[in-house]
Motif scaffolding. Sequence first.
Motif, PDB file in Angstrom:
ATOM      1  N   GLN A 151       0.766  -1.087  -0.257  1.00 47.40           N
ATOM      2  CA  GLN A 151       0.331   0.792   0.626  1.00 47.40           C
ATOM      3  C   GLN A 151       0.582   1.290   0.142  1.00 47.40           C
ATOM      4  N   GLU A 152       1.877   1.129   0.658  1.00 49.26           N
ATOM      5  CA  GLU A 152       2.517   2.228   0.764  1.00 49.26           C
ATOM      6  C   GLU A 152       3.387   2.607  -0.800  1.00 49.26           C
ATOM      7  N   THR A 153       3.871   1.760  -0.831  1.00 47.87           N
ATOM      8  CA  THR A 153       4.042   1.441  -2.603  1.00 47.87           C
ATOM      9  C   THR A 153       3.374   2.460  -3.658  1.00 47.87           C
ATOM     10  N   ILE A 154       2.118   1.506  -2.934  1.00 48.85           N
ATOM     11  CA  ILE A 154       0.874   1.970  -4.021  1.00 48.85           C
ATOM     12  C   ILE A 154       0.837   4.037  -4.110  1.00 48.85           C
ATOM     13  N   ARG A 155       1.018   4.647  -2.188  1.00 45.70           N
ATOM     14  CA  ARG A 155       0.874   5.829  -2.174  1.00 45.70           C
ATOM     15  C   ARG A 155       2.272   6.353  -3.403  1.00 45.70           C
ATOM     16  N   THR A 156       3.595   5.721  -2.944  1.00 45.62           N
ATOM     17  CA  THR A 156       4.306   6.629  -3.131  1.00 45.62           C
ATOM     18  C   THR A 156       4.370   6.993  -4.759  1.00 45.62           C
ATOM     19  N   ALA A 157       3.254   6.046  -5.490  1.00 50.75           N
ATOM     20  CA  ALA A 157       3.025   6.025  -6.969  1.00 50.75           C
ATOM     21  C   ALA A 157       1.816   7.100  -7.202  1.00 50.75           C
ATOM     22  N   PHE A 158       1.356   6.836  -6.165  1.00 41.96           N
ATOM     23  CA  PHE A 158       0.143   8.436  -6.140  1.00 41.96           C
ATOM     24  C   PHE A 158       0.704   9.717  -5.958  1.00 41.96           C
ATOM     25  N   ALA A 159       1.849   9.403  -5.032  1.00 36.30           N
ATOM     26  CA  ALA A 159       2.685  11.080  -5.124  1.00 36.30           C
ATOM     27  C   ALA A 159       3.077  11.712  -5.956  1.00 36.30           C
ATOM     28  N   MET A 160       3.538  10.377  -6.789  1.00 34.14           N
ATOM     29  CA  MET A 160       3.725  11.037  -8.446  1.00 34.14           C
ATOM     30  C   MET A 160       3.386  11.368  -9.433  1.00 34.14           C
ATOM     31  N   GLY A 161       1.411  10.639  -9.653  1.00 33.00           N
ATOM     32  CA  GLY A 161       0.305  11.482  -9.650  1.00 33.00           C
ATOM     33  C   GLY A 161      -0.434  10.213 -10.908  1.00 33.00           C
ATOM     34  N   GLY A 162      -0.151   8.867  -9.678  1.00 37.92           N
ATOM     35  CA  GLY A 162      -1.292   8.175 -10.370  1.00 37.92           C
ATOM     36  C   GLY A 162      -1.818   8.318  -9.843  1.00 37.92           C
ATOM     37  N   ASP A 163      -3.683   7.776  -9.843  1.00 40.22           N
ATOM     38  CA  ASP A 163      -5.157   8.487  -9.326  1.00 40.22           C
ATOM     39  C   ASP A 163      -5.288   7.869  -8.925  1.00 40.22           C
ATOM     40  N   ARG A 164      -5.465   6.138  -9.005  1.00 39.90           N
ATOM     41  CA  ARG A 164      -6.104   5.667  -7.749  1.00 39.90           C
ATOM     42  C   ARG A 164      -5.666   3.697  -8.163  1.00 39.90           C
ATOM     43  N   GLY A 165      -5.832   3.679  -7.167  1.00 35.33           N
ATOM     44  CA  GLY A 165      -5.036   2.109  -6.332  1.00 35.33           C
ATOM     45  C   GLY A 165      -5.917   0.343  -6.444  1.00 35.33           C
ATOM     46  N   VAL A 166      -5.398  -0.509  -7.148  1.00 37.03           N
ATOM     47  CA  VAL A 166      -5.981  -1.651  -6.631  1.00 37.03           C
ATOM     48  C   VAL A 166      -5.051  -2.054  -6.288  1.00 37.03           C
ATOM     49  N   HIS A 167      -4.758  -2.867  -4.611  1.00 37.55           N
ATOM     50  CA  HIS A 167      -3.911  -3.724  -3.919  1.00 37.55           C
ATOM     51  C   HIS A 167      -4.899  -5.402  -3.830  1.00 37.55           C
ATOM     52  N   ILE A 168      -3.637  -6.578  -4.457  1.00 35.47           N
ATOM     53  CA  ILE A 168      -4.079  -7.646  -4.377  1.00 35.47           C
ATOM     54  C   ILE A 168      -3.167  -7.944  -3.260  1.00 35.47           C
ATOM     55  N   VAL A 169      -3.606  -8.921  -2.436  1.00 33.51           N
ATOM     56  CA  VAL A 169      -3.281  -8.566  -1.092  1.00 33.51           C
ATOM     57  C   VAL A 169      -2.704  -9.991  -1.212  1.00 33.51           C
ATOM     58  N   ASN A 170      -0.941 -10.346  -0.670  1.00 36.34           N
ATOM     59  CA  ASN A 170      -0.658 -12.166  -0.908  1.00 36.34           C
ATOM     60  C   ASN A 170       1.003 -11.852  -0.186  1.00 36.34           C
TER      61      ASN A 170
END
Length: 250
Positions: free
Chosen positions: A70-89
């Motif tokens: 999730q932290e990695t997805i938020r890093t991508a958001f901070a660069m400009g990503g709009d929304r995220g999907v986290h598949i948990v494994n």
Amino acid sequence: MMKILVPVKRVIDYNVKIRVNSEGSAVETNNVKMSMNPFDEIAVEEAVRLKEAGLAEEIIIVSIGDKGSQETIRTAFAMGGDRGVHIVNDLNTEPLVVAKILKNLIEKETIDIVIMGKQAIDDDSNQTGQMLAALLDWPQATFASKLELNDNQIKVIREIDGGLETLNVKLPCIVTTDLRLNEPRYASLPNIMKAKKKEIIEIPIEETGVDFSSRLEVLKVEEPEIRSGGRKVEDVNELISVLKNEVGVI
Ligand code: AMP
């Protein structure tokens, strides 16, 4: 308008000195700094540049991994990503399984372009993009060092042994990134703050409908052999004598 999907993997930070765990079964990840796979940062940057140029509308970030992803997805958001999907494994997901999960997501979201890393630096598979292209029956341009989106196609320049190769791929397509495609930006503080509010949908891997059992078995993980140190010789005569009498190569 275009929708871009960027899959990002959380891996051991590239600056960390890797250690093998005590069982010799994997690389130690406990108490080790984790970051976004560097090639995926390049993929996010490229997607954001396309959006900033008005050529894409939305950037969806997806990561398959443990809760740290999730932290990695938020890093991508901070660069400009709009929304995220986290598949948990909690376990490492092998390339074919990642590709199958991405395929399902792409079909659900009607994605036009997938920009992803050419390889994840933890297990260096360099397989996921190619497998995904095969599963979707989409064209692929791997190892992109330059990319230009025009109407319904992408021109990709690739560095190959003898020089540069230029490919045209029709959308929808898969592009995998090489090191020289761009220099990823540092996220600004306001963008890091904004990233906290963006939406991440969490889906347990069991609910993806994909068979995620392993087809690969890791037999053993070993440290590389420790190299013995070098030594300085005084002059050419000594060098020749050492090569002849000690090393025995001449
Ligand atoms: P690989 O085939 O494992 O070397 O990975 C190539 C690319 O596939 C990576 O750079 C990512 O873009 C994507 N990828 C691989 N594993 C994952 C994962 N667990 N979650 C999200 N993306 C992944």
